[in-house]
Design a protein around this motif. Sequence first.
Motif, short mmCIF file in Angstrom:
data_model
loop_
_atom_site.label_atom_id
_atom_site.label_comp_id
_atom_site.label_asym_id
_atom_site.label_seq_id
_atom_site.Cartn_x
_atom_site.Cartn_y
_atom_site.Cartn_z
N SER A 166 90.70 82.28 -38.92
CA SER A 166 91.08 82.92 -37.73
C SER A 166 92.56 82.60 -37.86
CB SER A 166 90.75 82.26 -36.47
OG SER A 166 89.34 82.76 -36.42
N GLU A 167 93.49 83.43 -37.29
CA GLU A 167 94.83 82.97 -37.13
C GLU A 167 95.39 83.26 -35.93
OE1 GLU A 167 97.44 84.13 -40.55
OE2 GLU A 167 98.70 85.09 -39.02
N VAL A 168 96.38 82.32 -35.02
CA VAL A 168 96.95 82.69 -33.92
C VAL A 168 98.08 81.75 -33.76
CG1 VAL A 168 95.52 80.76 -32.88
CG2 VAL A 168 95.88 82.73 -31.67
N ARG A 169 98.84 82.33 -32.91
CA ARG A 169 100.17 81.68 -32.44
C ARG A 169 99.99 80.83 -31.32
NH1 ARG A 169 104.03 84.98 -30.96
NH2 ARG A 169 105.61 83.46 -31.41
N ALA A 170 100.16 79.70 -31.29
CA ALA A 170 100.24 78.90 -29.89
C ALA A 170 101.04 77.87 -29.92
CB ALA A 170 98.90 78.29 -29.89
N SER A 171 101.42 77.34 -28.56
CA SER A 171 102.25 76.04 -28.29
C SER A 171 101.22 75.32 -27.48
CB SER A 171 103.40 76.33 -27.57
OG SER A 171 103.06 76.91 -26.30
N THR A 210 98.65 76.99 -25.17
CA THR A 210 99.22 78.12 -24.41
C THR A 210 99.12 79.35 -25.80
OG1 THR A 210 100.85 77.45 -23.22
CG2 THR A 210 100.86 79.61 -23.90
N VAL A 211 98.08 80.12 -25.97
CA VAL A 211 97.75 81.20 -27.00
C VAL A 211 98.65 82.42 -26.70
CG1 VAL A 211 96.17 82.65 -28.12
CG2 VAL A 211 95.42 80.30 -27.56
N VAL A 212 99.38 82.60 -27.60
CA VAL A 212 100.17 84.11 -27.46
C VAL A 212 99.62 84.99 -28.44
CG1 VAL A 212 102.42 85.09 -27.74
CG2 VAL A 212 102.32 82.70 -26.99
N GLU A 213 99.01 86.12 -27.91
CA GLU A 213 98.46 87.16 -28.54
C GLU A 213 99.42 88.31 -28.85
OE1 GLU A 213 94.70 88.05 -26.74
OE2 GLU A 213 93.91 86.19 -27.72
N GLU A 214 99.00 89.35 -29.66
CA GLU A 214 99.84 90.46 -29.82
C GLU A 214 100.66 91.12 -28.67
OE1 GLU A 214 98.02 93.30 -32.20
OE2 GLU A 214 97.66 91.87 -33.75
N SER A 215 101.73 91.40 -28.71
CA SER A 215 102.47 92.04 -27.73
C SER A 215 101.77 93.32 -27.33
CB SER A 215 103.83 92.18 -27.61
OG SER A 215 104.66 91.01 -28.08
N LYS A 216 101.79 93.67 -25.97
CA LYS A 216 101.34 95.03 -25.65
C LYS A 216 102.48 95.79 -25.13
CE LYS A 216 96.84 93.09 -24.89
NZ LYS A 216 95.64 92.77 -23.89
N VAL A 239 102.71 62.69 -26.27
CA VAL A 239 102.65 62.14 -27.64
C VAL A 239 102.66 63.30 -28.70
CG1 VAL A 239 101.47 60.09 -26.95
CG2 VAL A 239 100.21 62.03 -27.40
N LEU A 240 102.39 64.60 -28.46
CA LEU A 240 102.37 65.40 -29.49
C LEU A 240 102.70 66.60 -28.72
CD1 LEU A 240 101.80 66.21 -32.42
CD2 LEU A 240 99.47 66.49 -31.97
N SER A 241 103.64 67.51 -29.18
CA SER A 241 104.10 68.64 -28.57
C SER A 241 104.93 69.72 -29.27
CB SER A 241 105.04 68.51 -27.20
OG SER A 241 106.19 67.93 -27.46
N GLN A 242 104.64 71.03 -29.06
CA GLN A 242 105.42 72.04 -29.80
C GLN A 242 105.84 73.17 -28.75
OE1 GLN A 242 106.45 72.60 -33.15
NE2 GLN A 242 107.26 74.21 -32.34
N ASN A 243 107.10 73.32 -28.22
CA ASN A 243 107.29 74.27 -27.21
C ASN A 243 107.34 75.58 -27.63
OD1 ASN A 243 107.60 72.06 -25.31
ND2 ASN A 243 109.77 71.60 -26.14
N MET A 244 107.86 75.78 -28.97
CA MET A 244 107.88 77.22 -29.41
C MET A 244 106.55 77.58 -30.20
SD MET A 244 110.63 78.61 -28.47
CE MET A 244 110.67 79.94 -29.65
#
Length: 351
Positions: free
Chosen positions: A80-85, A142-148, A102-107
């Motif tokens: 699988s492959e997905v974009r997430a913060s 937060t999972v960001v899927e393909e734009s619609k 202790v661990l984060s990724q805003n973008m």
Amino acid sequence: MPRMRASTSLCTPSVVRGTHTFKIVGYNLQRGIGVGRYLSSTPFNISGYFWRIEYYPDGEMEMKHGDYASISLDFASTNSEVRASFEVRLVDQAKKLAPLVVLSQNMPIVFRTHPPTYVGKDFLQPWAYLQDDSLVIECDITVVEESKVAVTATSFKIQVPPSDLSNNLGELLKAGEETDVMFEVRGEIFHAHKIVLAMRSPVFKADLFGRKGDRTRRIMNIKDIQPPIFRALLHFIYTDSLPSMGHLDGDDGEEMVKHLIMAADRYAMARMKVICESILCKNLNVQNVTTILALANEHHCNHLKNACLEFITSPDRIHDVVASEGYAQLKRSRPAIIVDIFERATKSCKI
């Protein structure tokens, strides 16, 4: 003058958010397991993708100065492959301290199965966030899927048939076409496809294609799994589902699920393991809860272990469980688990 016509469209990302709480009980008992060794949360599902929190009580690597722990977020989905913060934080159970991130990724970043995406961080031992020798970790993803794109125009709906990939792979296994490896399991032969096994199980991948694997090997001997269990394991690998167990009654079905958990643990089949945990959770009773607890503890089934502890320490059941032969056997064979039961029961009394 020609009449001007206007139209609009809107592009919006599909966003799914979820939170998982990972509680480590007996924190100081976990210290000393060794640098690079970790405690793992149960795989949790957010937007159809699986994740795990991995916590290193003694740190992921040797540090020259300071007493450090480490934490990482593992992408546990296969192929699988997905974009997430994400944000991983320590929570003060007494609610006196603000959560410590202790661990984060805003973008959003891309998480992949191959090559695996790694995110981790070291931090000083969280003594201030311990309560009753337990540590609570929260993870927001937060999972960001393909734009619609929504267009202000008439749309036509086309009915898309459901995926039949699992059916196709199941038929491929059943037909035995183009197989390139055989397994001898206690005198019974099973035919399979190396690439499918390697795709679904990192253990099979290492055995068949890793440095120690023999790529030309066509026969493998499996000694410590019963043929029906291995058949069910192959069925799940090809179809992502367990075979029907309607022909098994009561104890027979329960025993098969227990053996499937062992097989899933051995071959690192995380989803299969969680499905089996869920089945056993629904069938806990005074007679079987201690043996299932021992199984969950041995094979790192955290969700199932918590369910067993909650069942045992319930005020209307604890006396019956303690009086059972299974509890007596548990005290003799795995006394450390009795400590977990005692701690859970003590906390229940406080509440």
